[in-house]
Design an enzyme around this catalytic site. Sequence first.
Site, PDB file in Angstrom:
ATOM      1  N   GLU A  95       0.786  -1.478  -0.225  1.00  0.00           N
ATOM      2  CA  GLU A  95       0.341  -0.285   0.041  1.00  0.00           C
ATOM      3  C   GLU A  95       1.235   1.136   0.020  1.00  0.00           C
ATOM      4  O   GLU A  95       0.537   1.744  -1.268  1.00  0.00           O
ATOM      5  CB  GLU A  95      -1.466   0.540   1.089  1.00  0.00           C
ATOM      6  CG  GLU A  95      -2.051   0.907   1.403  1.00  0.00           C
ATOM      7  CD  GLU A  95      -2.703   0.460   2.620  1.00  0.00           C
ATOM      8  OE1 GLU A  95      -3.832  -0.332   2.237  1.00  0.00           O
ATOM      9  OE2 GLU A  95      -3.639   1.874   2.976  1.00  0.00           O
ATOM     10  N   ASP A  96       2.003   1.148   0.882  1.00  0.00           N
ATOM     11  CA  ASP A  96       2.894   2.812   1.323  1.00  0.00           C
ATOM     12  C   ASP A  96       4.211   3.027   0.505  1.00  0.00           C
ATOM     13  O   ASP A  96       5.111   3.606   0.367  1.00  0.00           O
ATOM     14  CB  ASP A  96       2.874   2.609   2.580  1.00  0.00           C
ATOM     15  CG  ASP A  96       1.098   3.280   2.741  1.00  0.00           C
ATOM     16  OD1 ASP A  96       0.237   3.633   2.428  1.00  0.00           O
ATOM     17  OD2 ASP A  96       1.421   2.819   4.642  1.00  0.00           O
TER      18      ASP A  96
END
Length: 226
Positions: A95-96
């Site tokens: 996700e990051d």
Amino acid sequence: PPHTRWVTKGWLRFSVIIRFKRNCNRGVISMSKSIVSLARALDFAARKHTGQTRKGELAEPYVNHVADVASLLAEVTNGRDPILVIGGLLHDTIEDTETTFEELKAEFGLPVARLVQEVTDDKSLPKEERKKLQVSHAGSKSRRAKLLKIADKTSNLRSMIASPPKGWSTERMREYVNWSTKVVKKCRGYNLELDNAFDEAKAAARVSLQRRAKARTGATTKRRKR
Ligand code: ZN
């Protein structure tokens, strides 16, 4: 009779092999392999999250968060589920950071990659939409993904109180508490200790937010009196 003993022994040996194979398929790995994977996952997460910091005023390194989540998961499961703890360390990489599912699969195996994928939001969607989807999708996740979600929310609540995000109003923090409660409601029931850890973090957050609100109204009245 010796004949029965031989049959029992043979059966025992056979069932041990079956259990071992089943565990391998389920993604249970041996102790020494687990320690190597854990160390590699921590190193991987630290490198991937290099330069990222938490939103809080203390701006802690991002890897502190994933270490917190992993350690909470390890404690509540008494270290019995390495896949889960490794997933905890890696849970925000897709996700990051610039990490792909394939990369996780190659480095840490399919069960870990799948787990991380399961707790990854679709970043092409607007934030509000993603938050709604987290609530509606939470109930259909796997047991490990649910445990990871609860640990993640618990860690986030704890750090929100210890180090409030810059620019967040008390109201916004209250909304965060309510939203994470909704997500956790769909995930709980697998691990009492973890459910309790979340409830405690939530209760502490509510007390702290009440105190903040009171301190603020106190300050306004004082200002008005002057
Ligand atoms: Zn997280």
